[in-house]
Design an enzyme around this catalytic site. Sequence first.
Site, mmCIF file in Angstrom:
data_model
loop_
_atom_site.group_PDB
_atom_site.id
_atom_site.type_symbol
_atom_site.label_atom_id
_atom_site.label_comp_id
_atom_site.label_asym_id
_atom_site.label_seq_id
_atom_site.Cartn_x
_atom_site.Cartn_y
_atom_site.Cartn_z
ATOM 1 N N GLU A 1 0.844 -1.202 0.000
ATOM 2 C CA GLU A 1 0.000 0.000 0.000
ATOM 3 C C GLU A 1 0.879 1.252 0.000
ATOM 4 O O GLU A 1 1.986 1.234 0.551
ATOM 5 C CB GLU A 1 -0.907 -0.063 1.242
ATOM 6 C CG GLU A 1 -1.789 1.120 1.482
ATOM 7 C CD GLU A 1 -2.871 1.343 0.440
ATOM 8 O OE1 GLU A 1 -2.510 1.500 -0.747
ATOM 9 O OE2 GLU A 1 -4.052 1.411 0.804
ATOM 10 N N ASP A 2 0.392 2.334 -0.578
ATOM 11 C CA ASP A 2 1.161 3.581 -0.577
ATOM 12 C C ASP A 2 1.210 4.195 0.809
ATOM 13 O O ASP A 2 2.266 4.587 1.299
ATOM 14 C CB ASP A 2 0.600 4.587 -1.608
ATOM 15 C CG ASP A 2 -0.892 4.868 -1.443
ATOM 16 O OD1 ASP A 2 -1.551 4.254 -0.577
ATOM 17 O OD2 ASP A 2 -1.415 5.714 -2.198
ATOM 18 N N ASP B 1 -3.485 5.639 6.542
ATOM 19 C CA ASP B 1 -3.897 6.906 7.144
ATOM 20 C C ASP B 1 -4.861 6.591 8.295
ATOM 21 O O ASP B 1 -4.426 6.247 9.383
ATOM 22 C CB ASP B 1 -4.516 7.743 6.019
ATOM 23 C CG ASP B 1 -4.941 9.122 6.427
ATOM 24 O OD1 ASP B 1 -4.295 9.724 7.289
ATOM 25 O OD2 ASP B 1 -5.931 9.634 5.868
ATOM 26 N N PHE C 1 -0.729 16.051 4.166
ATOM 27 C CA PHE C 1 -1.237 15.424 2.942
ATOM 28 C C PHE C 1 -0.107 15.460 1.931
ATOM 29 O O PHE C 1 0.437 16.513 1.629
ATOM 30 C CB PHE C 1 -2.482 16.140 2.401
ATOM 31 C CG PHE C 1 -3.181 15.274 1.389
ATOM 32 C CD1 PHE C 1 -4.072 14.294 1.802
ATOM 33 C CD2 PHE C 1 -2.912 15.404 0.031
ATOM 34 C CE1 PHE C 1 -4.685 13.456 0.875
ATOM 35 C CE2 PHE C 1 -3.524 14.573 -0.900
ATOM 36 C CZ PHE C 1 -4.414 13.595 -0.471
ATOM 37 N N ARG D 1 0.822 12.175 -9.326
ATOM 38 C CA ARG D 1 1.349 10.824 -9.091
ATOM 39 C C ARG D 1 2.741 10.662 -9.703
ATOM 40 O O ARG D 1 3.549 9.881 -9.240
ATOM 41 C CB ARG D 1 0.424 9.767 -9.713
ATOM 42 C CG ARG D 1 -0.924 9.646 -9.053
ATOM 43 C CD ARG D 1 -1.623 8.379 -9.521
ATOM 44 N NE ARG D 1 -3.051 8.376 -9.235
ATOM 45 C CZ ARG D 1 -3.594 8.009 -8.074
ATOM 46 N NH1 ARG D 1 -2.817 7.642 -7.089
ATOM 47 N NH2 ARG D 1 -4.907 8.015 -7.902
HETATM 48 P P1 IMP Z 1 -7.150 5.267 4.924
HETATM 49 O O1 IMP Z 1 -8.276 4.337 4.602
HETATM 50 O O2 IMP Z 1 -7.638 6.524 5.580
HETATM 51 O O3 IMP Z 1 -6.040 4.629 5.709
HETATM 52 O O4 IMP Z 1 -6.578 5.794 3.569
HETATM 53 C C1 IMP Z 1 -5.841 5.057 2.726
HETATM 54 C C2 IMP Z 1 -5.818 5.666 1.353
HETATM 55 O O5 IMP Z 1 -6.087 7.072 1.374
HETATM 56 C C3 IMP Z 1 -4.458 5.545 0.753
HETATM 57 O O6 IMP Z 1 -4.323 4.344 0.081
HETATM 58 C C4 IMP Z 1 -4.396 6.736 -0.167
HETATM 59 O O7 IMP Z 1 -4.946 6.406 -1.408
HETATM 60 C C5 IMP Z 1 -5.259 7.776 0.494
HETATM 61 N N1 IMP Z 1 -4.449 8.748 1.250
HETATM 62 C C6 IMP Z 1 -4.358 8.878 2.585
HETATM 63 N N2 IMP Z 1 -3.526 9.878 2.930
HETATM 64 C C7 IMP Z 1 -3.054 10.371 1.774
HETATM 65 C C8 IMP Z 1 -2.112 11.407 1.462
HETATM 66 O O8 IMP Z 1 -1.507 12.089 2.314
HETATM 67 N N3 IMP Z 1 -1.894 11.616 0.122
HETATM 68 C C9 IMP Z 1 -2.499 10.923 -0.855
HETATM 69 N N4 IMP Z 1 -3.370 9.939 -0.598
HETATM 70 C C10 IMP Z 1 -3.646 9.669 0.703
#
Ligand code: IMP
Length: 175
Positions: free
Chosen positions: A99-100, A103, A152, A165
């Site tokens: 995963e990237d 969050d 972010f 990207r």
């Molecule tokens: P989560 O479900 O809140 O953990 O979010 C996961 C997804 O949100 C990641 O796979 C990203 O695609 C997106 N995301 C969360 N934070 C960022 C950020 O700082 N930049 C870009 N995408 C983010």
Amino acid sequence: MEIENLRLEVLIDREKIAKRVKELAEEISKDFENEDPLMIGILNGAFIFMADLVREMKVPVEVEFIRVKSYCGTNTTGCVEVLLDVPECVKGKNVVIVEDIVDTGITMNYLLNRVKNKGAKSVKVCALLDKPSRRIVDIKPDYVGFEIPDYFVVGYGLDYNGKYRELPDICVVKN
Ligand code: IMP
């Protein structure tokens, strides 16, 4: 750097990223010495990280992708939409989800359960970035590239509304 009125500041440059990706691949390779992992990249954000990571692996790997959508701009929608589902071939495999960024943890929690429910033998999580201060669901990735504050970020696969990207460095969006 300024693009379309958004100020971008480099947080992690390409050299640092490359060094850490190599270290992560070495660590994962050691843990999966006799197990040949199935690495599943989460699209779209992990496409660059995944490509770099698998090329540094020291053990043979299989590669698959899942595609999900959970963000709009800089806000999580709180619900995960699956656009390309977990492949059937996960059954009985040792899976590493790539995963990237983790969050709130909502996406990873959802994916972990979905991969386990499809019959994976084991599931580990490798996240390039981790924002632990934002966590809503108690998820701890097994492998983390960099822990970052509540910024972010874009670049190296990560987007803001589908943009940035392609940037080679990880940058903080300032407005
Ligand atoms: P989560 O479900 O809140 O953990 O979010 C996961 C997804 O949100 C990641 O796979 C990203 O695609 C997106 N995301 C969360 N934070 C960022 C950020 O700082 N930049 C870009 N995408 C983010």
